[in-house]
Design an enzyme around this catalytic site. Structure first.
Site, mmCIF file in Angstrom:
data_model
loop_
_atom_site.group_PDB
_atom_site.id
_atom_site.type_symbol
_atom_site.label_atom_id
_atom_site.label_comp_id
_atom_site.label_asym_id
_atom_site.label_seq_id
_atom_site.Cartn_x
_atom_site.Cartn_y
_atom_site.Cartn_z
ATOM 1 N N GLU A 23 26.577 -10.280 -12.333
ATOM 2 C CA GLU A 23 27.233 -11.439 -11.701
ATOM 3 C C GLU A 23 28.303 -11.887 -12.679
ATOM 4 O O GLU A 23 27.991 -12.238 -13.808
ATOM 5 C CB GLU A 23 26.197 -12.534 -11.433
ATOM 6 N N CYS A 69 30.303 -20.436 -12.399
ATOM 7 C CA CYS A 69 31.059 -19.339 -11.778
ATOM 8 C C CYS A 69 31.429 -19.703 -10.352
ATOM 9 O O CYS A 69 32.352 -19.140 -9.776
ATOM 10 C CB CYS A 69 30.264 -18.043 -11.839
#
Length: 515
Positions: A286, A320
């Protein structure tokens, strides 16, 4: 009887008892600051001369802990232990592995405020952000335990007369978990327990900025009954320990959360087959995002402004999933921009230990320097509406910053800043807004604020992100409700907290018997 999964409720800090309990937890954590923490290899505590010093980003002089630092030799020792432990841990019943997660979740729930208070100090998280991080860690344990119980007998497949076919999942091997500092409990715990509950053994290399919370979690797993050697805690340098373990022929998979550049480096290195390696390594990654909120002319403009502010500046934009791009249809551009500036000016920036603080510091000096450099770029690329100042004299504080009239291809609209900076760009119409929304190399989160059903349906089809939200902000995915993970350079399209995440940590086996 296992109860159906429900997410852990967040703490209501307007209730005085909760507020007092959290203040007590902060005092408890403060009383333990500055301790030394060892590595954990095969259940043994290993102390090294070289240390990772974890500091409070809101107060650089405050040492959270001094953590022993692994080197290649200790990483090799940990690998041998994990490789040996895999032989028997992989044969442990899934029910027993799930039970450890349930027990660990119960322990963390009892000590919830303590873990949250530690993150206030170690990660600079304000109360609500820290509380949500701990709740998410509990959710991952509860959810993945239940998912393993669902998957333990495999999936039905067809059989012909005189034949029985079985399709089931087996563990992979030794996993290297490289966890981030921005969700130092939730993502660290989630990636670790997903690997463990599926029958793998783990080498945990937490982020060097937040190693103490990871050590405390390793202790929780021990208390919950995880046998020695199954999880090995080895913080260390990415260039030394990280590369060594990614390259290691006995590493079966790497679970990484972090930056695009490091993710690409890991993906490249993991692809190389080393002498003695008899498999292709799996990488679960990720890797961040450049996330946009699109506001249509038929939007609730107050909702739009509040969603942008919360998503851009929650935890100082260090998610994020954070909104760093506001893409506004020209009809309502000025109204939304002006309201966002008004709301941003009201935000309180300061010590996250103070309950009234909305936004604390950024994580460290290098993050501070990088964000301040991007703010200088932003001054050339757009119109500074508010913020733009930083102060790193005591901690790493940056004011929430809004830039207007930015070209969709400008650097601050394309590159991940990972700080409290949002850039506004004007779209001619909704189609143009979607085109802009998709024009980065990332594809993690996005949101659309609109009352127009046709436009929402169009976005559902065309807005190319892994997590798309309508009429809300683009942060705050809940385990089991909004499985999380993105497309393109945001990672390997895995969905943490989703029904197919555990399968990434296993391999399928088919057994066919004739009779």
């Amino acid at each position: 009887m296992v109860q159906p999964y429900k997410h852990e409720p967040l703490t209501d800090f307007t209730v005085e008892a909760n507020r007092k309990a959290f203040e007590e937890a902060l005092k408890k954590v403060e009383a333990e600051l500055g301790k030394d923490y060892p590595l954990i290899i095969g259940g043994e505590r290993v102390t090294t001369d070289e240390k990772i010093v974890s500091i409070n980003p809101a107060n650089k002089t405050e040492v959270i802990g001094r953590v022993s630092k692994a080197n290649k030799e200790l990483a090799e020792k940990a690998m041998k232990v994990a490789d040996e432990a895999f032989k028997w841990w992989s044969k442990t019943k899934p029910e027993a592995r799930a039970d450890i997660l349930f027990r660990a979740a119960a322990i963390v729930r009892r000590r919830k405020h303590e873990f949250s208070a530690l993150m206030v100090k170690e990660a600079g998280k304000p109360w609500k952000e820290a509380d949500a991080d701990t709740a998410e860690a509990i959710d991952f344990m509860e959810y993945y335990a239940r998912q393993m119980l669902k998957l333990k007998d495999g999936v039905p497949v067809e059989s012909r007369p005189g034949e029985t076919n079985r399709f089931f999942y087996i563990p992979l091997g030794v996993g290297v978990v490289i966890s981030p500092w921005n969700f130092p409990f939730a993502i660290m715990a989630g990636t670790t327990v997903a690997s463990l509950v599926t029958g793998n053994t783990v080498l945990l290399k937490p982020a060097s900025a937040t190693p103490v919370v990871a050590y405390k979690f390793a202790e929780v797993l021990e208390e919950a009954g995880l046998p020695a050697g199954v999880l090995n805690y080895i913080p260390g340098s990415g260039a030394e320990v990280g590369d060594y373990l990614v390259d290691h022929p006995r590493t079966r998979f790497i679970s990484f959360t972090g930056s695009r550049d490091v993710g690409i480096r890991i993906y490249e290195r993991a692809a190389k087959v080393h002498p003695g390696q008899i498999w292709l390594k799996r990488v679960i990654a990720e890797m961040g995002g450049k996330d946009g909120i699109v506001v249509d002319k038929e939007a609730d403009l107050e909702l739009a402004a509040q969603s942008i502010v919360a998503s851009a500046f929650g935890f100082s934009g260090q998610k994020c999933s954070a909104c760093s791009r506001a893409i506004i249809v020209e009809d309502v551009y000025d109204q939304v921009l002006n309201r966002v500036v008004e709301l941003t000016k009201q935000l309180k920036v300061g010590d996250p230990a103070d309950q009234s603080t909305f936004m604390g510091p950024v994580i460290d000096q290098s993050a501070y320097n990088k964000i301040m450099e991007y703010i200088e770029i932003g001054k050339k690329e757009g119109r500074l509406m508010t913020g733009g100042e930083g102060d790193d004299s005591k901690g790493f504080f940056i004011q929430p910053t809004v830039f207007a009239d930015v070209d969709p291809n400008a650097r601050i609209m394309q590159e991940e800043i990972f700080g409290p900076v949002v850039a506004f760009t004007k779209a001619k119409d909704f189609d143009h807004a979607l085109e802009i929304a998709n024009n980065t190399e990332y594809g993690l989160t996005g949101a659309v604020i609109s009352r127009n059903r046709a436009n929402l349906e169009k976005a559902r089809e065309e807005f190319h992100v892994g997590n798309l939200y309508f009429n809300r902000g683009c942060t705050g995915a809940i385990v089991g409700y909004q499985p999380f993970g993105g497309f393109n350079m945001s990672g390997t399209d895995s969905k943490a907290g989703g029904p197919d995440y555990l399968i990434l940590h296993m391999q399928a086996k088919t057994v066919s018997e004739m009779f």
